[in-house]
Design an enzyme around this catalytic site. Structure first.
Site, PDB file in Angstrom:
ATOM      1  N   ASP A  10       9.164  11.806   1.902  1.00  0.00           N
ATOM      2  CA  ASP A  10       8.341  11.435   1.138  1.00  0.00           C
ATOM      3  C   ASP A  10       7.392  11.133   2.523  1.00  0.00           C
ATOM      4  O   ASP A  10       7.284  10.448   3.520  1.00  0.00           O
ATOM      5  CB  ASP A  10       8.460   9.289   0.949  1.00  0.00           C
ATOM      6  CG  ASP A  10       7.849   8.569   0.764  1.00  0.00           C
ATOM      7  OD1 ASP A  10       6.492   9.405  -0.459  1.00  0.00           O
ATOM      8  OD2 ASP A  10       7.591   7.754   1.217  1.00  0.00           O
ATOM      9  N   TYR A  12       3.666   9.074   2.443  1.00  0.00           N
ATOM     10  CA  TYR A  12       2.835   7.671   1.749  1.00  0.00           C
ATOM     11  C   TYR A  12       4.133   6.006   2.438  1.00  0.00           C
ATOM     12  O   TYR A  12       5.082   6.299   2.359  1.00  0.00           O
ATOM     13  CB  TYR A  12       2.117   7.049   1.467  1.00  0.00           C
ATOM     14  CG  TYR A  12       0.594   8.557   1.483  1.00  0.00           C
ATOM     15  CD1 TYR A  12      -0.249   9.124   2.149  1.00  0.00           C
ATOM     16  CD2 TYR A  12       1.153   9.485   0.008  1.00  0.00           C
ATOM     17  CE1 TYR A  12      -1.203   9.501   1.638  1.00  0.00           C
ATOM     18  CE2 TYR A  12       0.624  10.129   0.076  1.00  0.00           C
ATOM     19  CZ  TYR A  12      -1.314  10.704   0.418  1.00  0.00           C
ATOM     20  OH  TYR A  12      -1.997  11.116   0.398  1.00  0.00           O
ATOM     21  N   THR A  14       6.026   6.480   4.833  1.00  0.00           N
ATOM     22  CA  THR A  14       7.740   7.043   5.887  1.00  0.00           C
ATOM     23  C   THR A  14       7.199   7.668   6.553  1.00  0.00           C
ATOM     24  O   THR A  14       7.360   7.499   8.021  1.00  0.00           O
ATOM     25  CB  THR A  14       7.982   7.639   4.021  1.00  0.00           C
ATOM     26  OG1 THR A  14       9.467   7.273   3.330  1.00  0.00           O
ATOM     27  CG2 THR A  14       9.749   8.598   5.385  1.00  0.00           C
ATOM     28  N   ARG A  41      -2.693  -0.623  -2.100  1.00  0.00           N
ATOM     29  CA  ARG A  41      -1.149  -0.239  -1.393  1.00  0.00           C
ATOM     30  C   ARG A  41      -0.767  -0.421  -2.658  1.00  0.00           C
ATOM     31  O   ARG A  41      -0.232   0.292  -3.540  1.00  0.00           O
ATOM     32  CB  ARG A  41      -0.817  -0.221  -0.382  1.00  0.00           C
ATOM     33  CG  ARG A  41       1.418   0.441  -0.423  1.00  0.00           C
ATOM     34  CD  ARG A  41       0.821   1.706  -0.304  1.00  0.00           C
ATOM     35  NE  ARG A  41       1.826   2.550  -0.704  1.00  0.00           N
ATOM     36  CZ  ARG A  41       2.591   3.646  -0.112  1.00  0.00           C
ATOM     37  NH1 ARG A  41       1.765   4.530  -1.563  1.00  0.00           N
ATOM     38  NH2 ARG A  41       3.671   3.295  -0.604  1.00  0.00           N
ATOM     39  N   SER A 118       5.737  14.083  -2.608  1.00  0.00           N
ATOM     40  CA  SER A 118       4.835  12.965  -2.427  1.00  0.00           C
ATOM     41  C   SER A 118       3.645  12.972  -3.440  1.00  0.00           C
ATOM     42  O   SER A 118       3.920  14.169  -4.404  1.00  0.00           O
ATOM     43  CB  SER A 118       4.305  13.334  -0.652  1.00  0.00           C
ATOM     44  OG  SER A 118       2.879  12.404  -1.282  1.00  0.00           O
ATOM     45  N   ASN A 119       3.228  12.000  -4.389  1.00  0.00           N
ATOM     46  CA  ASN A 119       2.797  11.489  -5.199  1.00  0.00           C
ATOM     47  C   ASN A 119       1.061  12.288  -4.287  1.00  0.00           C
ATOM     48  O   ASN A 119       0.012  12.106  -5.242  1.00  0.00           O
ATOM     49  CB  ASN A 119       1.971  10.017  -5.207  1.00  0.00           C
ATOM     50  CG  ASN A 119       3.274   9.707  -5.980  1.00  0.00           C
ATOM     51  OD1 ASN A 119       4.420  10.018  -6.458  1.00  0.00           O
ATOM     52  ND2 ASN A 119       3.302   7.913  -5.768  1.00  0.00           N
ATOM     53  N   LYS A 151       6.396   9.407  -9.062  1.00  0.00           N
ATOM     54  CA  LYS A 151       7.596   9.168  -8.580  1.00  0.00           C
ATOM     55  C   LYS A 151       7.910   7.740  -9.518  1.00  0.00           C
ATOM     56  O   LYS A 151       6.626   7.301  -9.815  1.00  0.00           O
ATOM     57  CB  LYS A 151       7.486   8.953  -7.075  1.00  0.00           C
ATOM     58  CG  LYS A 151       7.760   9.806  -6.438  1.00  0.00           C
ATOM     59  CD  LYS A 151       7.765   9.493  -4.534  1.00  0.00           C
ATOM     60  CE  LYS A 151       7.873  10.866  -4.296  1.00  0.00           C
ATOM     61  NZ  LYS A 151       7.342  10.902  -3.029  1.00  0.00           N
ATOM     62  N   SER A 175      13.058   8.341   2.728  1.00  0.00           N
ATOM     63  CA  SER A 175      11.994   7.602   2.071  1.00  0.00           C
ATOM     64  C   SER A 175      11.867   6.278   2.284  1.00  0.00           C
ATOM     65  O   SER A 175      13.235   5.592   2.584  1.00  0.00           O
ATOM     66  CB  SER A 175      11.624   7.578   0.511  1.00  0.00           C
ATOM     67  OG  SER A 175      10.015   6.492  -0.082  1.00  0.00           O
ATOM     68  N   ASN A 177      10.672   4.383   0.795  1.00  0.00           N
ATOM     69  CA  ASN A 177       9.958   3.127  -0.777  1.00  0.00           C
ATOM     70  C   ASN A 177      11.056   2.804  -1.010  1.00  0.00           C
ATOM     71  O   ASN A 177      11.152   4.011  -1.732  1.00  0.00           O
ATOM     72  CB  ASN A 177       9.001   4.115  -1.140  1.00  0.00           C
ATOM     73  CG  ASN A 177       7.114   3.925  -0.424  1.00  0.00           C
ATOM     74  OD1 ASN A 177       6.612   3.173  -0.600  1.00  0.00           O
ATOM     75  ND2 ASN A 177       7.407   5.098  -0.460  1.00  0.00           N
ATOM     76  N   PHE A 179      11.502   1.560  -4.732  1.00  0.00           N
ATOM     77  CA  PHE A 179      11.598   2.449  -5.525  1.00  0.00           C
ATOM     78  C   PHE A 179      11.395   4.196  -5.913  1.00  0.00           C
ATOM     79  O   PHE A 179      12.631   5.238  -6.234  1.00  0.00           O
ATOM     80  CB  PHE A 179      10.114   2.096  -6.638  1.00  0.00           C
ATOM     81  CG  PHE A 179       9.133   3.364  -5.603  1.00  0.00           C
ATOM     82  CD1 PHE A 179       8.632   4.351  -6.904  1.00  0.00           C
ATOM     83  CD2 PHE A 179       7.938   2.980  -5.064  1.00  0.00           C
ATOM     84  CE1 PHE A 179       8.000   5.424  -6.215  1.00  0.00           C
ATOM     85  CE2 PHE A 179       7.428   3.411  -4.592  1.00  0.00           C
ATOM     86  CZ  PHE A 179       6.602   4.981  -5.649  1.00  0.00           C
ATOM     87  N   ASP A 180      11.010   5.125  -4.550  1.00  0.00           N
ATOM     88  CA  ASP A 180      11.111   6.028  -4.769  1.00  0.00           C
ATOM     89  C   ASP A 180      13.234   6.791  -4.186  1.00  0.00           C
ATOM     90  O   ASP A 180      13.359   8.036  -5.109  1.00  0.00           O
ATOM     91  CB  ASP A 180      11.441   6.636  -3.121  1.00  0.00           C
ATOM     92  CG  ASP A 180      10.202   7.485  -3.274  1.00  0.00           C
ATOM     93  OD1 ASP A 180      10.679   8.787  -4.352  1.00  0.00           O
ATOM     94  OD2 ASP A 180       9.972   8.313  -2.144  1.00  0.00           O
TER      95      ASP A 180
HETATM   96  C1  2OP Z   1       4.657   9.219  -1.694  1.00  0.00           C
HETATM   97  O1  2OP Z   1       5.254   9.815  -2.501  1.00  0.00           O
HETATM   98  C2  2OP Z   1       5.302   7.129  -2.727  1.00  0.00           C
HETATM   99  O2  2OP Z   1       3.529   6.763  -1.970  1.00  0.00           O
HETATM  100  C3  2OP Z   1       4.110   7.353  -1.666  1.00  0.00           C
HETATM  101  O3  2OP Z   1       3.897   9.322  -0.739  1.00  0.00           O
END
Ligand code: 2OP
Length: 222
Positions: A10, A12, A14, A41, A118-119, A151, A175, A177, A179-180
């Site tokens: 991931d 952002y 990470t 964020r 990534s998103n 994601k 990650s 995150n 949720f990820d």
């Molecule tokens: C990314 O996908 C979840 O923002 C995060 O990089």
């Protein structure tokens, strides 16, 4: 295991820090800068979830701009378009977390394939990887833009496995995150939670077997 897994990182939260953008926000918002960065964020992620639920797609640059608009309005600020563009542009220069370079190079020597998943839009990922000097450790930057959904849709993780030419169980997402991590595991990926939040994980899904507090620790344990 027959062969080492491909690693998918991931971006952002990470590898690079989206909250440290408060330093740019401070120029315009003074003491409200950190609060604004946190709202920005949180809304950015909320908008990705809501777009996915609506089965509608706008890219991450659009989402990042709209969530900044919300963060500013919620704190009573009205910045000029040029200032908003400057702030969204700062996403291309987000700072990597401490030790990321060294650890990624160590991991590079163990993993057959290293990817970003990534998103971020393809343009944003290329820009931030270049400015954070992370481009050379990755074989591929995979953006959700390729499937036009965010994601944690399983389509994202399935697509990443397809792009990496692997069964999904032979790809490991790293990650910070939760949720990820929960989404990737639900789709059948191996996962690592990089704990950058003092142990606070979402009870929406099981804690992963592999949890680390730094990429350096991951490089030792893999
Ligand atoms: C990314 O996908 C979840 O923002 C995060 O990089």
């Amino acid at each position: 295991m027959d062969r080492p897994e491909a690693l998918a990182f991931d971006m952002y939260g990470t590898l690079v820090d989206p909250i440290r953008i408060w330093q740019q926000l401070e120029i315009y918002l003074g003491d409200s800068a950190l609060r604004a960065a946190e709202i920005w964020r949180a809304k950015q992620l909320e908008y990705t979830f809501r777009l996915t639920a609506m089965q509608h797609y706008e890219d991450f640059e659009w989402v990042t701009r709209r969530s900044l608009d919300y963060a500013l309005a919620s704190l009573g600020y009205d910045l000029a378009d040029e200032q908003r563009r400057t702030l969204v542009g700062a996403y291309d220069d987000l700072e990597p977390f401490a030790g990321v370079h060294e650890s990624l190079h160590q991991l590079r020597s163990k993993a057959p394939t290293m990817a970003v998943l990534s998103n971020g839009s393809p343009r944003m990922l290329q820009a931030v990887a270049r400015s954070a000097r992370l481009g050379d450790v990755f074989d591929i930057l995979i953006s959700v833009d390729e499937v036009r959904t965010y994601k944690p849709s399983p389509l994202v993780y399935q697509h990443a496995a397809h792009r990496l030419g692997r069964p999904i169980a032979e790809v490991r997402l790293i990650s910070s995150n939760p949720f990820d991590v929960i989404g990737a595991a639900a789709a059948g990926m191996q996962v690592v939670w990089l704990d950058r939040s003092a142990g606070l994980f979402d009870p929406l899904g099981p804690r992963p077997d592999l949890m680390v507090t730094s990429l350096a620790e991951l490089a030792e344990r893999l």
